[in-house]
Motif scaffolding. Sequence first.
Motif, short mmCIF file in Angstrom:
data_model
loop_
_atom_site.label_atom_id
_atom_site.label_comp_id
_atom_site.label_asym_id
_atom_site.label_seq_id
_atom_site.Cartn_x
_atom_site.Cartn_y
_atom_site.Cartn_z
N MET A 1 0.85 -1.17 0.00
CA MET A 1 0.00 0.00 0.00
C MET A 1 0.89 1.23 0.00
N ASN A 2 0.64 2.13 -0.92
CA ASN A 2 1.39 3.38 -0.98
C ASN A 2 0.71 4.42 -0.10
N ILE A 3 1.52 5.08 0.74
CA ILE A 3 1.02 6.14 1.61
C ILE A 3 1.84 7.39 1.31
N ASP A 4 1.17 8.44 0.82
CA ASP A 4 1.85 9.70 0.50
C ASP A 4 1.20 10.85 1.26
N VAL A 5 2.01 11.79 1.73
CA VAL A 5 1.52 12.98 2.41
C VAL A 5 1.96 14.19 1.60
N LYS A 6 0.99 15.07 1.28
CA LYS A 6 1.36 16.28 0.55
C LYS A 6 0.39 17.41 0.87
N GLU A 7 0.88 18.62 0.67
CA GLU A 7 0.08 19.83 0.86
C GLU A 7 -0.73 20.09 -0.41
N VAL A 8 -2.02 20.39 -0.23
CA VAL A 8 -2.89 20.69 -1.37
C VAL A 8 -3.75 21.91 -1.07
N ILE A 9 -4.24 22.56 -2.11
CA ILE A 9 -5.16 23.70 -1.97
C ILE A 9 -6.55 23.20 -2.34
N LYS A 10 -7.49 23.37 -1.43
CA LYS A 10 -8.87 22.96 -1.68
C LYS A 10 -9.79 24.09 -1.21
N ASN A 11 -10.61 24.59 -2.12
CA ASN A 11 -11.51 25.71 -1.81
C ASN A 11 -10.73 26.91 -1.26
N ASN A 12 -9.62 27.23 -1.90
CA ASN A 12 -8.75 28.36 -1.51
C ASN A 12 -8.20 28.22 -0.09
N GLU A 13 -8.08 27.00 0.38
CA GLU A 13 -7.55 26.76 1.71
C GLU A 13 -6.47 25.68 1.62
N THR A 14 -5.39 25.87 2.37
CA THR A 14 -4.32 24.87 2.39
C THR A 14 -4.70 23.77 3.36
N VAL A 15 -4.67 22.53 2.86
CA VAL A 15 -4.92 21.35 3.70
C VAL A 15 -3.84 20.32 3.38
N TRP A 16 -3.79 19.27 4.17
CA TRP A 16 -2.81 18.22 3.97
C TRP A 16 -3.53 16.94 3.59
N LEU A 26 -8.16 14.06 3.83
CA LEU A 26 -7.69 15.42 4.09
C LEU A 26 -7.58 15.71 5.58
N PHE A 27 -6.55 16.48 5.93
CA PHE A 27 -6.30 16.88 7.31
C PHE A 27 -6.05 18.39 7.34
N ARG A 28 -6.34 19.01 8.46
CA ARG A 28 -6.20 20.46 8.60
C ARG A 28 -4.76 20.91 8.74
N CYS A 29 -3.92 20.03 9.30
CA CYS A 29 -2.53 20.45 9.50
C CYS A 29 -1.57 19.31 9.17
N GLN A 30 -0.35 19.69 8.93
CA GLN A 30 0.69 18.73 8.54
C GLN A 30 0.95 17.72 9.65
N ALA A 31 0.97 18.16 10.89
CA ALA A 31 1.26 17.25 12.01
C ALA A 31 0.23 16.13 12.10
N GLU A 32 -1.06 16.48 11.94
CA GLU A 32 -2.11 15.46 11.98
C GLU A 32 -1.97 14.47 10.83
N ALA A 33 -1.68 14.97 9.65
CA ALA A 33 -1.54 14.12 8.47
C ALA A 33 -0.36 13.16 8.63
N GLU A 34 0.76 13.67 9.07
CA GLU A 34 1.95 12.84 9.23
C GLU A 34 1.77 11.82 10.35
N ALA A 35 1.11 12.22 11.44
CA ALA A 35 0.86 11.28 12.53
C ALA A 35 -0.05 10.14 12.07
#
Length: 67
Positions: A1-16, A26-35
Amino acid sequence: MNIDVKEVIKNNETVWQVKLNDRPLLFRCQAEAEAFAERLATRIEAPHALPETFFDGDSEFVAPETD
């Protein structure tokens, strides 16, 4: 299973985004996404034992012995 984390823009908002193969989460912050990604990878890589018996609702099946 491939697991990738990246920053994206959705509805003019930065999410992870944590992408599991083709399924994005989707996650609100990088720390939550990486955890989440780290915890998921740990669980996937953990040893898993199959149960010795299975129940299908009508009858019980006993797995054959393996070496």
